[in-house]
Design a protein around this motif. Structure first.
Motif, PDB file in Angstrom:
ATOM      1  N   GLU A 390      60.592  31.605  34.049  1.00  0.00           N
ATOM      2  CA  GLU A 390      60.473  31.983  32.644  1.00  0.00           C
ATOM      3  C   GLU A 390      59.474  33.131  32.507  1.00  0.00           C
ATOM      4  O   GLU A 390      58.329  33.011  32.918  1.00  0.00           O
ATOM      5  N   GLN A 391      59.914  34.220  31.911  1.00  0.00           N
ATOM      6  CA  GLN A 391      58.995  35.328  31.682  1.00  0.00           C
ATOM      7  C   GLN A 391      58.067  34.984  30.525  1.00  0.00           C
ATOM      8  O   GLN A 391      58.516  34.747  29.409  1.00  0.00           O
ATOM      9  N   ILE A 392      56.771  35.012  30.787  1.00  0.00           N
ATOM     10  CA  ILE A 392      55.767  34.703  29.774  1.00  0.00           C
ATOM     11  C   ILE A 392      55.213  35.987  29.162  1.00  0.00           C
ATOM     12  O   ILE A 392      55.004  36.081  27.956  1.00  0.00           O
ATOM     13  N   ILE A 393      54.972  36.972  30.022  1.00  0.00           N
ATOM     14  CA  ILE A 393      54.476  38.271  29.560  1.00  0.00           C
ATOM     15  C   ILE A 393      55.354  39.357  30.159  1.00  0.00           C
ATOM     16  O   ILE A 393      55.559  39.403  31.374  1.00  0.00           O
ATOM     17  N   ASP A 394      55.886  40.218  29.307  1.00  0.00           N
ATOM     18  CA  ASP A 394      56.768  41.295  29.730  1.00  0.00           C
ATOM     19  C   ASP A 394      55.929  42.477  30.211  1.00  0.00           C
ATOM     20  O   ASP A 394      55.074  42.984  29.485  1.00  0.00           O
ATOM     21  N   ALA A 395      56.153  42.924  31.443  1.00  0.00           N
ATOM     22  CA  ALA A 395      55.376  44.037  31.995  1.00  0.00           C
ATOM     23  C   ALA A 395      55.522  45.298  31.162  1.00  0.00           C
ATOM     24  O   ALA A 395      54.567  46.059  30.995  1.00  0.00           O
ATOM     25  N   SER A 396      56.718  45.524  30.615  1.00  0.00           N
ATOM     26  CA  SER A 396      56.954  46.744  29.855  1.00  0.00           C
ATOM     27  C   SER A 396      56.208  46.759  28.534  1.00  0.00           C
ATOM     28  O   SER A 396      56.117  47.799  27.886  1.00  0.00           O
ATOM     29  N   LEU A 397      55.668  45.607  28.135  1.00  0.00           N
ATOM     30  CA  LEU A 397      54.924  45.516  26.887  1.00  0.00           C
ATOM     31  C   LEU A 397      53.475  45.120  27.124  1.00  0.00           C
ATOM     32  O   LEU A 397      52.820  44.582  26.241  1.00  0.00           O
ATOM     33  N   SER A 398      52.972  45.388  28.329  1.00  0.00           N
ATOM     34  CA  SER A 398      51.622  44.929  28.655  1.00  0.00           C
ATOM     35  C   SER A 398      50.985  45.815  29.713  1.00  0.00           C
ATOM     36  O   SER A 398      51.610  46.734  30.249  1.00  0.00           O
ATOM     37  N   SER A 399      49.754  45.499  30.041  1.00  0.00           N
ATOM     38  CA  SER A 399      49.025  46.250  31.062  1.00  0.00           C
ATOM     39  C   SER A 399      49.613  46.068  32.450  1.00  0.00           C
ATOM     40  O   SER A 399      49.309  46.859  33.356  1.00  0.00           O
ATOM     41  N   PHE A 400      50.445  45.057  32.641  1.00  0.00           N
ATOM     42  CA  PHE A 400      51.079  44.883  33.950  1.00  0.00           C
ATOM     43  C   PHE A 400      52.034  46.035  34.262  1.00  0.00           C
ATOM     44  O   PHE A 400      52.379  46.256  35.412  1.00  0.00           O
ATOM     45  N   GLY A 401      52.473  46.747  33.233  1.00  0.00           N
ATOM     46  CA  GLY A 401      53.348  47.891  33.443  1.00  0.00           C
ATOM     47  C   GLY A 401      52.601  49.189  33.639  1.00  0.00           C
ATOM     48  O   GLY A 401      53.218  50.237  33.806  1.00  0.00           O
ATOM     49  N   ASN A 402      51.277  49.134  33.623  1.00  0.00           N
ATOM     50  CA  ASN A 402      50.458  50.335  33.792  1.00  0.00           C
ATOM     51  C   ASN A 402      50.143  50.531  35.274  1.00  0.00           C
ATOM     52  O   ASN A 402      49.361  49.777  35.850  1.00  0.00           O
ATOM     53  N   PRO A 403      50.726  51.543  35.932  1.00  0.00           N
ATOM     54  CA  PRO A 403      50.514  51.699  37.375  1.00  0.00           C
ATOM     55  C   PRO A 403      49.107  52.090  37.754  1.00  0.00           C
ATOM     56  O   PRO A 403      48.743  52.060  38.928  1.00  0.00           O
ATOM     57  N   ALA A 404      48.286  52.498  36.768  1.00  0.00           N
ATOM     58  CA  ALA A 404      46.901  52.827  37.062  1.00  0.00           C
ATOM     59  C   ALA A 404      46.030  51.584  37.141  1.00  0.00           C
ATOM     60  O   ALA A 404      44.881  51.653  37.572  1.00  0.00           O
ATOM     61  N   ARG A 405      46.569  50.458  36.708  1.00  0.00           N
ATOM     62  CA  ARG A 405      45.851  49.197  36.764  1.00  0.00           C
ATOM     63  C   ARG A 405      46.510  48.283  37.793  1.00  0.00           C
ATOM     64  O   ARG A 405      47.711  48.034  37.730  1.00  0.00           O
ATOM     65  N   HIS A 406      45.704  47.775  38.697  1.00  0.00           N
ATOM     66  CA  HIS A 406      46.212  46.859  39.711  1.00  0.00           C
ATOM     67  C   HIS A 406      45.508  45.515  39.542  1.00  0.00           C
ATOM     68  O   HIS A 406      44.301  45.444  39.310  1.00  0.00           O
ATOM     69  N   LEU A 407      46.265  44.452  39.704  1.00  0.00           N
ATOM     70  CA  LEU A 407      45.763  43.115  39.432  1.00  0.00           C
ATOM     71  C   LEU A 407      44.871  42.610  40.562  1.00  0.00           C
ATOM     72  O   LEU A 407      45.246  42.613  41.734  1.00  0.00           O
ATOM     73  N   LEU A 408      43.674  42.163  40.191  1.00  0.00           N
ATOM     74  CA  LEU A 408      42.730  41.588  41.140  1.00  0.00           C
ATOM     75  C   LEU A 408      42.737  40.058  41.090  1.00  0.00           C
ATOM     76  O   LEU A 408      42.553  39.401  42.112  1.00  0.00           O
ATOM     77  N   GLY A 409      42.930  39.500  39.912  1.00  0.00           N
ATOM     78  CA  GLY A 409      42.935  38.049  39.793  1.00  0.00           C
ATOM     79  C   GLY A 409      43.275  37.628  38.381  1.00  0.00           C
ATOM     80  O   GLY A 409      43.134  38.407  37.434  1.00  0.00           O
ATOM     81  N   MET A 410      43.734  36.371  38.229  1.00  0.00           N
ATOM     82  CA  MET A 410      44.129  35.880  36.915  1.00  0.00           C
ATOM     83  C   MET A 410      43.937  34.370  36.889  1.00  0.00           C
ATOM     84  O   MET A 410      44.142  33.681  37.897  1.00  0.00           O
ATOM     85  N   VAL A 411      43.531  33.851  35.728  1.00  0.00           N
ATOM     86  CA  VAL A 411      43.310  32.413  35.575  1.00  0.00           C
ATOM     87  C   VAL A 411      43.908  31.937  34.265  1.00  0.00           C
ATOM     88  O   VAL A 411      44.131  32.721  33.338  1.00  0.00           O
ATOM     89  N   THR A 412      44.160  30.650  34.184  1.00  0.00           N
ATOM     90  CA  THR A 412      44.594  30.033  32.927  1.00  0.00           C
ATOM     91  C   THR A 412      43.360  29.564  32.157  1.00  0.00           C
ATOM     92  O   THR A 412      42.371  29.128  32.747  1.00  0.00           O
ATOM     93  N   LEU A 413      43.446  29.665  30.839  1.00  0.00           N
ATOM     94  CA  LEU A 413      42.406  29.155  29.956  1.00  0.00           C
ATOM     95  C   LEU A 413      42.995  28.030  29.113  1.00  0.00           C
ATOM     96  O   LEU A 413      44.165  27.666  29.272  1.00  0.00           O
ATOM     97  N   GLU A 414      42.207  27.502  28.199  1.00  0.00           N
ATOM     98  CA  GLU A 414      42.717  26.475  27.305  1.00  0.00           C
ATOM     99  C   GLU A 414      43.685  27.078  26.288  1.00  0.00           C
ATOM    100  O   GLU A 414      43.723  28.286  26.094  1.00  0.00           O
ATOM    101  N   ASN A 415      44.478  26.243  25.661  1.00  0.00           N
ATOM    102  CA  ASN A 415      45.407  26.663  24.604  1.00  0.00           C
ATOM    103  C   ASN A 415      46.450  27.658  25.096  1.00  0.00           C
ATOM    104  O   ASN A 415      46.862  28.555  24.364  1.00  0.00           O
ATOM    105  N   ASN A 416      46.895  27.491  26.350  1.00  0.00           N
ATOM    106  CA  ASN A 416      47.929  28.356  26.914  1.00  0.00           C
ATOM    107  C   ASN A 416      47.540  29.834  26.887  1.00  0.00           C
ATOM    108  O   ASN A 416      48.391  30.707  26.708  1.00  0.00           O
TER     109      ASN A 416
END
Length: 868
Positions: A390-416
């Motif tokens: 299930e796609q939760i966040i669309d890369a084309s509508l977020s920073s994940f689609g920005n090639p100048a930004r590379h992901l270092l880490g990600m965590v879940t918080l409360e309230n989804n």
């Protein structure tokens, strides 16, 4: 996929780490005021795609997904709900390099970055403080290099570190006592981040020996007085690493790695239940026991690089893994997940780990049985063993689609909610909002023939600024697709002629002149001429594209064709003939040595076409046959000088590099658009080439270039424009235009202004004057006499080299300003003409036709092309 090199080890040390050690250990980062909201993240594809939540009476409906998040629909059936981004800038505290992100059981957030203290937040990322420790501080202060840090949910901490030793036989100025200064055989981005093990692309210096290095007496000059020669530069990494574990109660436990093992620890991971695991360059995963000993736990396909924990399960990824592995630590069995495997293979089959700097694909746990995958496709949710992604966040509508930004880490918080850290030290919190449309209502279409990183970054920035607009980005030839250039152009032209073409176009490698002649492109002159202040562009760069007072295409970046060599060879360069003279003199003075690191006819021609191809056409657009003949004549002289007496092993090495490039990219290295781009400074200072020719397209690259003459044995080197005419030629990667019949002219112009704005994502030097000046000196710049970075390289035979980079001074900055401010002739790749020249030129250089016949062949080929 590129494997980690186990025999050749390159490393870069940044002065920024030393700077941070001198700072106060405790700093409050009041970031709440810096937060900005942008409605840029999409949701709803995958399992939820196609769901309709409206009631029979047409009123609004609510649909609840498996994760408990509500998805709302308006009365007309429009899908509502999207993740929004709250962005915080941590660049004052972090380099954005090899950060690791953790969330503890008590809700505390921790960011670990090598060579400094842990950055901690106890209020969900609103404020941050340095957490000084009695275990990490001594390791840093004693001069150890921190390779990996892990923090378990219960507060258990682990660190892998190595001692920064003085290297035996290595001088403090960055070279072996009897050899020239050296760098590492790696490609490097202009922001200085190292892309490790790119030997396939730039050449295998690791297989050369010191005997091939430059003659120490070649220049006859000593280094300039400003060159720093100090013991502080005499460093290297001990091949043996150590591990320390710190229990939640503060007990420190040194780990004893099996002495019989040849591999040493590289990574450390801590499971939710406190179990500790170590990864090496090998394929064995080790577990640390309660007494500090460790033993083999699991043998994998290759070296593990990422491990996430979901209950008793390990989700493992590594070099050359087909997909993610799921291993149950309790049953000691692998778990099969066909849906996950298919998704990873189809969407992240080309993933790598970028020398440990960031992740192309990052996995982190959610609720029970749930894992999340984040990367260039956005964020997807998956229930282990479930039937969908299930796609939760669309890369084309977020920073994940920005090639100048590379992901270092990600965590879940409360309230989804989620939180991620990127390589630009940007911290982003993702908050779901049911009141915004899943996909923005307004749309503007953008197009490029091949994937364009600058455009992707501009789209990401534009959508952050305009959350009500969706940029639909079409790529004519998607990577890995079977679509040919001809097929893509035919489809695009059909759309344009039918009035259904894109609003915004990247015209690089498209028939821009034909579109202009047919009136298909809008005149951008009024828009560009209205830009003032921080939006002001370099007039001379823009004016190079004006036609009869109108401006239909606009360059978005500047790259400068440049050569570097010893002054006695290139001080009087006025054109390609002088370069050929210089090459012949170099060959006479350097028998048997590799002059260019290029061993093919086409490769030599392509190396110099970036400086001279603009002269192959007259201002009226006709082929200048005399200029083509001159180019072929002189590049044959250059090729002959390069190949004269060249050992066969050097030629074979060049072919090996091309073959490896084909394996990884599907094309020969010399056929790549970027073949002649960049400056191979490191291999020049290592003596693997005697003449440097390429394009300068970034400020870190300029710092490297100006550091060459500050290196022992190279004090007499200079750099000059490739064409010999001060500032005349510049290269453009990204050429933009707007459809003359666009119904979304305002949005298309807005996107163009982002590309050309003060935050320009230029693939080279910015055309925007303010952006150029802003980037001229980095935030951590101190002085041109203070080393900015150190690079080191070890060959397979154990020979080690180091090279120090200094940021340039104001005088050098003025030279660069002057050159960019005076360029007036643009090079934009003309594939048809260049291939015609390369094909005929190859035959000419091989003696299969005369130069006159070669020129006639070019003319014939272009006549046929134009007729088609």
């Amino acid at each position: 996929m590129i494997k980690p090199c186990r025999e050749v080890y390159g490393f870069m040390r940044w002065k920024g780490y030393e700077k941070r050690r001198q700072k106060s250990r405790w700093m409050a980062a009041g970031l709440a005021a810096l937060m900005t909201m942008a409605a840029v993240c999409g949701c709803g594809s995958g399992e939820n795609e196609g769901r309709k939540g409206e009631k029979a009476d047409g009123s609004e409906g609510i649909v609840t997904g498996e994760d408990g998040r509500s998805e709302k629909y308006s009365g007309d059936g429009e899908a509502m709900g999207r993740y929004l981004e709250e962005e915080s800038d941590l660049s004052e505290y972090l380099e954005g390099y090899r950060n690791h992100f953790f969330r503890l059981q008590d809700g505390k957030l921790v960011i670990a970055e090598p060579m400094q203290q842990l950055l901690v937040s106890e209020d969900n990322g609103a404020t941050w403080t340095w957490e000084e420790s009695d275990w990490l501080s001594p390791l840093i202060e004693e001069g150890n290099y921190i390779q990996s840090i892990a923090i378990g949910a219960d507060g258990t901490k682990g660190v892998v570190y190595t001692l920064m030793d003085a290297a035996e036989g290595m001088a403090g100025d960055g070279q072996d006592e009897d050899e020239p200064e050296s760098g590492e055989d790696q490609n490097e981005t202009d922001n200085g981040q190292t892309a490790q093990d790119t030997d396939a692309a730039d050449g295998g210096a690791g297989e050369e020996t010191a005997d091939d290095a430059a003659d120490p007496d070649a220049s006859g000059d000593e280094p300039e007085d400003s060159f720093q020669e100090s013991a502080g530069n005499e460093w290297w990494i001990s091949p043996k690493s150590s591990v320390l574990v710190v229990k939640p109660d503060g007990t420190q436990l040194p780990v004893e790695f099996p002495a019989a093992e040849e591999e040493y620890p590289e990574h450390i991971w801590i499971a939710d239940n406190g179990r500790i695991f170590l990864g090496t360059y090998g394929d064995v995963l080790y577990e640390v026991k309660e007494d500090g000993s460790c033993e083999s736990f699991l043998t994998l396909e290759n070296s593990p690089q990422m491990i996430a924990f979901q209950g008793s399960r390990m989700i493992i990824d590594g070099y050359e893994f087909d997909s993610l592995l799921i291993y149950d630590m309790e049953t000691q069995e692998y778990i099969s997940d066909e849906v996950l495997d298919t998704f990873v293979k189809e969407n992240y089959g080309d993933r790598t780990f970028n020398g440990g700097s960031w992740f192309d694909l990052y996995c982190f746990p959610g609720g029970e049985d749930v894992i999340y995958l984040a990367g260039k496709k956005g964020v997807h949710r998956h229930v282990i063993g479930g039937g969908a992604m299930e796609q939760i966040i669309d890369a084309s509508l977020s920073s994940f689609g920005n090639p100048a930004r590379h992901l270092l880490g990600m965590v879940t918080l409360e309230n989804n909610e989620f939180m991620a850290i990127f390589t630009d030290a940007c911290l982003i919190r993702y908050v779901y909002d049911t009141t915004v449309p899943t996909v923005p209502n307004e749309t503007v279409r953008a197009y490029s023939l091949t994937d364009n990183a600058s455009l992707r970054q501009a789209i990401s920035l534009f959508q952050a600024q305009n959350p009500e607009v969706y940029v639909e980005y079409e790529i004519g030839m998607e990577e890995g697709s079977a679509v040919t250039r001809e097929d893509a152009l035919k489809k695009l032209n059909t759309q344009i002629m039918a009035g259904q073409g894109p609003d915004f176009l990247i015209l690089s490698d498209l028939p821009a002149d034909s579109y202009i002649e047919k009136g298909l492109l809008a005149d951008l002159g009024p828009l560009i001429d209205s830009l003032e202040g921080e939006e002001k562009l370099f007039d001379n760069v823009v004016d190079a594209f004006r036609k009869d007072g109108s401006l239909y295409t606009v360059p978005c970046d500047v790259n400068l064709p440049t050569i570097l060599c010893r002054e006695k060879y290139i001080s009087d360069i006025q054109g390609l003939e002088d370069i050929a003279d210089a090459m012949e003199k170099l060959r006479a003075d350097n028998p048997g040595k590799d002059l260019l690191r290029v061993c093919s006819e086409k490769g030599v021609m392509k190396t110099f076409s970036v400086g001279y191809a603009p002269f192959w056409k007259t201002e009226a657009g006709e082929i200048d046959l005399q200029a083509v003949e001159q180019f072929l004549t002189q590049t044959k002289r250059i090729y002959d000088a390069q190949m004269d007496g060249l050992p066969q092993e050097i030629v074979e090495d060049y072919e090996r590099r091309n073959e490896e490039y084909i394996e990884y990219t599907g094309t020969r290295y010399e056929d790549d658009t970027y073949f002649a781009y960049g400056m191979d400074d490191m291999n020049y200072t290592m003596g693997y080439r005697q003449f440097l020719a390429g394009t300068l397209g970034g400020l870190y690259g300029y710092a490297e270039l100006t550091s060459v003459p500050r290196t022992k044995q190279f004090a007499d080197c200079i750099n000059v424009p490739m064409d010999g005419k001060e500032g005349s030629v510049f290269c453009v990667h990204t050429l933009a235009g707007i459809s003359a019949v666009s119904e979304h002219q305002e949005h298309a112009e807005g996107l163009l202004k982002v590309l050309l704005g003060p935050e320009s994502p230029a693939d080279g030097f910015p055309v925007n004057q303010a952006a150029f000046e802003k980037e001229l000196y980095p935030d951590d710049y101190e002085s041109p006499d203070v080393p900015y970075s150190d690079m080191a390289y070890v060959e397979e035979d154990g020979k080690a080299y180091t090279w120090t980079i200094y940021w340039f001074d104001e005088a050098a900055a003025d030279v660069l300003r002057s050159r960019i401010g005076s360029v007036n002739r643009a090079y934009v790749e003309d594939r048809a003409l260049e291939e015609a020249v390369y094909q005929a030129g190859t035959a000419y250089m091989r003696g299969e036709m005369s130069v006159e016949e070669a020129v006639a062949d070019v003319e014939k080929s272009m006549s046929i092309y134009m007729a088609e």
